[in-house]
Design a protein around this motif. Structure first.
Motif, PDB file in Angstrom:
ATOM      1  N   LEU A   1      72.872  19.179  24.587  1.00 59.24           N
ATOM      2  CA  LEU A   1      73.656  20.363  24.239  1.00 59.24           C
ATOM      3  C   LEU A   1      74.983  19.849  23.723  1.00 59.24           C
ATOM      4  N   GLY A   2      75.199  19.973  22.459  1.00 55.83           N
ATOM      5  CA  GLY A   2      76.479  19.506  21.942  1.00 55.83           C
ATOM      6  C   GLY A   2      76.502  17.997  21.802  1.00 55.83           C
ATOM      7  N   GLN A   3      77.655  17.521  21.447  1.00 55.04           N
ATOM      8  CA  GLN A   3      77.839  16.138  21.050  1.00 55.04           C
ATOM      9  C   GLN A   3      77.329  15.139  22.089  1.00 55.04           C
ATOM     10  N   ASP A   4      77.807  15.272  23.297  1.00 51.89           N
ATOM     11  CA  ASP A   4      77.576  14.219  24.268  1.00 51.89           C
ATOM     12  C   ASP A   4      77.071  14.755  25.582  1.00 51.89           C
ATOM     13  N   ILE A   5      76.643  15.991  25.566  1.00 47.38           N
ATOM     14  CA  ILE A   5      76.273  16.613  26.825  1.00 47.38           C
ATOM     15  C   ILE A   5      74.765  16.765  26.896  1.00 47.38           C
ATOM     16  N   TYR A   6      74.207  16.231  27.957  1.00 47.68           N
ATOM     17  CA  TYR A   6      72.770  16.328  28.166  1.00 47.68           C
ATOM     18  C   TYR A   6      72.520  17.074  29.464  1.00 47.68           C
ATOM     19  N   THR A   7      71.503  17.932  29.462  1.00 48.96           N
ATOM     20  CA  THR A   7      71.126  18.572  30.723  1.00 48.96           C
ATOM     21  C   THR A   7      69.657  18.280  30.986  1.00 48.96           C
ATOM     22  N   ALA A   8      69.352  18.171  32.276  1.00 46.48           N
ATOM     23  CA  ALA A   8      67.993  17.811  32.668  1.00 46.48           C
ATOM     24  C   ALA A   8      67.048  18.957  32.331  1.00 46.48           C
ATOM     25  N   ASP A   9      65.842  18.603  31.936  1.00 42.14           N
ATOM     26  CA  ASP A   9      64.843  19.592  31.583  1.00 42.14           C
ATOM     27  C   ASP A   9      64.061  20.045  32.802  1.00 42.14           C
ATOM     28  N   GLY A  10      63.958  19.166  33.763  1.00 41.74           N
ATOM     29  CA  GLY A  10      63.246  19.506  34.987  1.00 41.74           C
ATOM     30  C   GLY A  10      64.145  19.252  36.179  1.00 41.74           C
ATOM     31  N   PRO A  11      63.666  19.509  37.363  1.00 42.75           N
ATOM     32  CA  PRO A  11      64.497  19.278  38.546  1.00 42.75           C
ATOM     33  C   PRO A  11      64.783  17.795  38.762  1.00 42.75           C
ATOM     34  N   VAL A  12      65.947  17.518  39.304  1.00 46.12           N
ATOM     35  CA  VAL A  12      66.344  16.137  39.566  1.00 46.12           C
ATOM     36  C   VAL A  12      66.466  15.964  41.076  1.00 46.12           C
ATOM     37  N   GLU A  13      65.872  14.886  41.561  1.00 49.12           N
ATOM     38  CA  GLU A  13      65.862  14.671  43.001  1.00 49.12           C
ATOM     39  C   GLU A  13      67.202  14.108  43.461  1.00 49.12           C
TER      40      GLU A  13
ATOM     41  N   TRP B   1      66.630  19.383  45.550  1.00 51.73           N
ATOM     42  CA  TRP B   1      66.349  19.285  44.113  1.00 51.73           C
ATOM     43  C   TRP B   1      67.432  20.009  43.336  1.00 51.73           C
ATOM     44  N   LEU B   2      67.974  19.298  42.362  1.00 54.92           N
ATOM     45  CA  LEU B   2      68.964  19.918  41.488  1.00 54.92           C
ATOM     46  C   LEU B   2      68.213  20.638  40.382  1.00 54.92           C
ATOM     47  N   PRO B   3      68.511  21.901  40.169  1.00 55.25           N
ATOM     48  CA  PRO B   3      67.749  22.656  39.174  1.00 55.25           C
ATOM     49  C   PRO B   3      67.974  22.117  37.766  1.00 55.25           C
ATOM     50  N   GLY B   4      66.936  22.152  36.988  1.00 57.11           N
ATOM     51  CA  GLY B   4      67.062  21.717  35.599  1.00 57.11           C
ATOM     52  C   GLY B   4      66.655  22.845  34.682  1.00 57.11           C
ATOM     53  N   GLY B   5      66.227  22.479  33.502  1.00 52.17           N
ATOM     54  CA  GLY B   5      65.677  23.444  32.552  1.00 52.17           C
ATOM     55  C   GLY B   5      66.673  24.510  32.149  1.00 52.17           C
ATOM     56  N   ASP B   6      66.126  25.739  31.933  1.00 46.97           N
ATOM     57  CA  ASP B   6      66.954  26.824  31.413  1.00 46.97           C
ATOM     58  C   ASP B   6      68.024  27.253  32.410  1.00 46.97           C
ATOM     59  N   MET B   7      67.751  27.083  33.697  1.00 48.30           N
ATOM     60  CA  MET B   7      68.712  27.487  34.712  1.00 48.30           C
ATOM     61  C   MET B   7      70.007  26.685  34.566  1.00 48.30           C
ATOM     62  N   LEU B   8      69.858  25.374  34.407  1.00 49.93           N
ATOM     63  CA  LEU B   8      71.029  24.518  34.232  1.00 49.93           C
ATOM     64  C   LEU B   8      71.701  24.808  32.900  1.00 49.93           C
TER      65      LEU B   8
ATOM     66  N   GLY C   1      63.056  24.857  37.345  1.00 53.11           N
ATOM     67  CA  GLY C   1      61.995  23.910  37.052  1.00 53.11           C
ATOM     68  C   GLY C   1      61.899  23.645  35.553  1.00 53.11           C
ATOM     69  N   ALA C   2      60.961  22.788  35.215  1.00 57.80           N
ATOM     70  CA  ALA C   2      60.758  22.490  33.803  1.00 57.80           C
ATOM     71  C   ALA C   2      60.130  23.704  33.126  1.00 57.80           C
ATOM     72  N   PRO C   3      60.343  23.868  31.834  1.00 55.77           N
ATOM     73  CA  PRO C   3      59.719  24.983  31.131  1.00 55.77           C
ATOM     74  C   PRO C   3      58.199  24.819  31.154  1.00 55.77           C
ATOM     75  N   LEU C   4      57.498  25.939  31.028  1.00 58.77           N
ATOM     76  CA  LEU C   4      56.041  25.878  30.966  1.00 58.77           C
ATOM     77  C   LEU C   4      55.620  25.173  29.694  1.00 58.77           C
ATOM     78  N   GLN C   5      54.571  24.413  29.827  1.00 59.82           N
ATOM     79  CA  GLN C   5      54.144  23.657  28.655  1.00 59.82           C
ATOM     80  C   GLN C   5      53.647  24.544  27.533  1.00 59.82           C
ATOM     81  N   LYS C   6      52.965  25.648  27.949  1.00 55.98           N
ATOM     82  CA  LYS C   6      52.335  26.488  26.939  1.00 55.98           C
ATOM     83  C   LYS C   6      53.344  27.022  25.946  1.00 55.98           C
TER      84      LYS C   6
END
Lengths: 478, 239
Positions: free
Chosen positions: A201-213, A370-377, A442-447
């Motif tokens: 997201l943006g220049q240098d900002i990354y967010t996790a796609d799935g939960p992080v332990e 678990w740290l939430p990832g995906g759309d929630m983050l 959680g991670a987005p649904l694959q479908k």
């Protein structure tokens, strides 16, 4: 008669000379030591551990670019991080060529070419970095500050390019004689295949796609007493006075130095004005001075990372960020904990702020969170009030004062703002629950993204890593 | 053996010894009595350094080394240096500041505890008076008198109350010669001109009602630079 007189005169002269000698020896004005320590010198037992500069300089995180718009992040003290950083430390970087950063299209390389970025937050003076990595460059390079090293395998030609980014954001230095091979880079990137994916997201900002332990720990702590600290910091502890300030905290002072004890004896702020000579300042020298100062005055509690906070009118503000495991500890106001801050000027420490608490080695209790990832983050970030000021998103441990002599370290997603402050962005999911794909956090649904999923991005290990970042980058980046 | 002759020789020898010792003692006493020294009293090395760095001394060096102790005091006004500016209803002739008696007569009824303050530096629009403690200025506690067209028009004052010394012990301070020597050798920039050397009290100011000041030599430069050297430990600060 004459003989007797001579005897008398001689005796008188001898006595007179003795008297004069005595006066000269014991009443000479302007000589001798005027300082009489009020308290005998007590050789103080060493407090805390000593640390070397090599151990406090390491990247804040590593971004692995897997190619095809996929990214993942590694945090300090994790296995793959240590493996990669250990290998990079054994390589040599030589023949630095200076050029403008805009010459290369970094966004394209980020998404297309396999590679890795070592990110140093606000930057590290190259001279200090050369204590950790094998660097050989000219003086312009050595005097600069580097905030990122980017190593990638150019996809059109099968060669490895290595760039060091200057802290000014305009200059890059390419190491044209680095002994890294394409296989090395491929191996490093390979470590990222089974990690949680991150979207950019943006220049240098990354967010996790799935939960992080992460681990939530309840840790006991010991505490130095303010008197102990005072013994280390004062020239002559016997002549210090104790006064109390308007907020009720105590101040020890000898008229020059001041030691303010705050937070019920848990935090100190030591100030020692120095004389300013207005000469050029050597950044690395100041860092060495700061590390030595901490070694001598309280020591280190676990792993710390050097952070260059900035320079204000020839005063260097340096911070050492404390880590617990892989994550930095950030304070929860009003309970201050997690870093040491020093102001250094021409190699002299003029201000020193730190906690008096030291964490016990073994936690009393450990639980997975678990740290939430995906759309929630992502939406937490998008809706963050000071979104424009955010320079980084990272997992951290929030220190919360629990019962007596015990604190709780809660995993959170934290943001760093432009002014250097670190704030909580999003709490961990309570109760150790791990959100599955499609659930909040959680991670987005694959479908939903079937057509963009690359075969090698589907990882069977419990939905931690899903989804390629490619199409998302298209409309979220920038 | 001729005892008489031997005695004569011994008398002569001891006479010489006494003369030498006497001279030493006398010059020491003279040094102790003298209230000031100048450049020629500094060590030759220091003088050479002064020449090299083009440092000049436009004042004499005090030679007193009294025994002093640190002060503890309570600030009665809001915060040191951040008091309220009071305008005078009737401006007073500005030359009264130079005469303690006249100052007391003209402003004593308006400015509280005026007799405790004594004149320090004079700037373009203001006179600085320092609170005196045992005859020496406290550099952090000021009374500022603002003047315009040779009339004092307003004042700003830090009011304090000295607290009884707790267990402070008096120690004789470093000599000014040592202070100047150290500054010249380690601190002063090239071309500095030392304008004033004064013994007083100075301390780090905290956000607190109670403050501590230690005996301090203050060295002022012509360009406005100032150095405070702790008169006991010899440490230097510039603020």
């Amino acid at each position: 008669m004459m003989d007797k007189l001579k005897t008398w005169v001689l005796t008188a002269l001898v006595i007179l000379s003795l008297i004069q000698s005595y006066l000269l020896a014991y009443s000479m004005p302007g000589l001798g030591v005027t300082t009489i320590p009020q308290q005998d010198y007590v050789p103080a037992e060493p407090m805390g551990q000593e640390e070397k500069v090599e151990n406090v300089i390491f990247p804040e995180d590593m971004v692995l670019h897997l190619g095809k718009g996929k990214h993942t992040l590694l945090y300090p003290a994790s296995n793959f991080y240590n493996l990669i950083f250990g290998k990079i430390k054994s390589r040599e970087f030589k023949g630095f060529q200076r050029s403008a950063a805009v010459v290369v299209d970094w966004d394209e390389i980020r998404d297309r070419d396999q590679g890795l970025e070592l990110r140093f937050g606000r930057g590290v003076p190259v001279e200090l970095l050369s204590k950790v990595l094998k660097l050989e460059g000219d003086t312009t390079f050595m005097d600069d500050v580097v905030n990122r090293i980017w190593i990638y395998k150019s996809s059109d030609r099968d060669e490895v390019r290595t760039y060091f980014f200057s802290g000014d954001g305009l200059t890059v230095y390419e190491s044209v004689k680095a002994d890294l091979t394409a296989q090395d880079v491929q191996m490093y990137v390979g470590y990222g295949e089974y990690q949680t994916n991150y979207r950019r997201l943006g220049q240098d900002i990354y967010t996790a796609d799935g939960p992080v332990e992460a681990m939530q720990s309840v840790v006991g702590y010991d505490s130095y007493s303010p008197e102990q600290m005072q013994r280390y910091l004062f020239f002559d502890p016997g002549v210090t006075r104790v006064i109390s300030d308007q907020g009720g905290s105590q101040i020890y002072t000898d008229g020059k130095r001041g030691l303010q004890v705050e937070q019920n004896g848990r935090w100190i702020n030591y100030t020692d004005p120095v004389s300013v000579q207005g000469q050029d300042d050597n950044k690395s020298q100041d860092v060495y001075a700061a590390i030595q100062f901490i070694n001598d005055h309280g020591g280190w509690d676990g792993m710390h990372r050097f952070v260059h906070e900035g320079t204000f009118e020839s005063v260097q503000v340096l911070r050492f960020q404390q880590y617990y495991g892989s994550f930095p500890i950030i304070p929860q106001e009003p309970f201050v904990f997690g870093s040491m801050k020093l102001r250094v000027q021409q190699g002299v420490v003029s201000e020193y702020e730190r906690s008096l608490l030291t964490l016990q080695k073994k936690p009393k209790q450990r639980n997975v969170r678990w740290l939430p990832g995906g759309d929630m983050l992502e939406s937490a970030f998008e809706n963050y009030a000071r979104k424009q000021d955010v320079t980084a998103i990272f997992p951290a441990l929030l220190s919360v004062a629990a019962e007596k002599n015990v604190m709780k370290l809660e995993p959170v997603w934290a943001v760093r703002l432009r002014d250097g402050s670190q704030k909580t962005l999003l709490q961990a999911i309570p109760g150790g629950y791990k959100p599955g794909p499609g659930e909040p956090g959680g991670a987005p649904l694959q479908k939903a993204n079937q057509d963009s999923v690359e075969p090698d991005s589907i990882v069977g290990s419990g939905g931690i890593a899903r989804l390629s970042g490619g199409p998302l980058d298209g409309h979220l980046g920038g | 053996m001729d005892w008489g002759r031997a005695k004569s020789v011994l008398i002569f020898a001891f006479l010489l010894l006494n003369l030498v010792l006497g001279y030493q003692l006398w010059s020491n006493i003279r040094e102790g009595l003298r209230t000031s020294a100048d450049v020629s009293d500094l060590r030759p090395e220091t003088q050479a350094m002064m020449e090299e760095k083009k440092i000049k001394l436009s004042t004499s060096i005090p030679s007193e080394t009294p025994a002093l102790r640190d002060l503890t005091y309570r600030v009665k006004t809001k915060q040191l240096g951040k008091g309220v500016r009071h305008e005078l209803k009737e401006p007073v002739d500005s030359k009264v500041v130079f005469e303690t008696k006249e100052l007391e007569e003209s402003l004593g009824g308006i400015i509280p505890e005026l007799k405790n303050y004594a004149l320090g530096p004079v700037y373009e629009n203001e006179f600085i008076l320092y609170r005196m403690a045992e005859g020496r200025p406290m550099f952090d506690v000021k009374l500022e008198l603002f003047y315009k067209n040779q009339k004092i028009i307003a004042f700003k004052q830090d009011l304090i109350e000295l607290l009884p010394p707790q267990d402070a012990v008096s120690q004789s301070v470093l000599s000014a010669t040592k202070v100047v020597t150290s500054l010249i050798e380690n601190q002063l920039p090239n071309g500095a001109v030392i304008e004033e050397i004064k013994l007083g009290y100075h301390g780090q100011i905290f956000e607190s009602d109670i403050q501590v000041s230690a005996p301090t030599w203050r060295v002022l430069l012509e360009d406005g630079g100032q150095y405070y050297m702790n008169a006991i430990s010899g440490e230097v600060v510039t603020e």
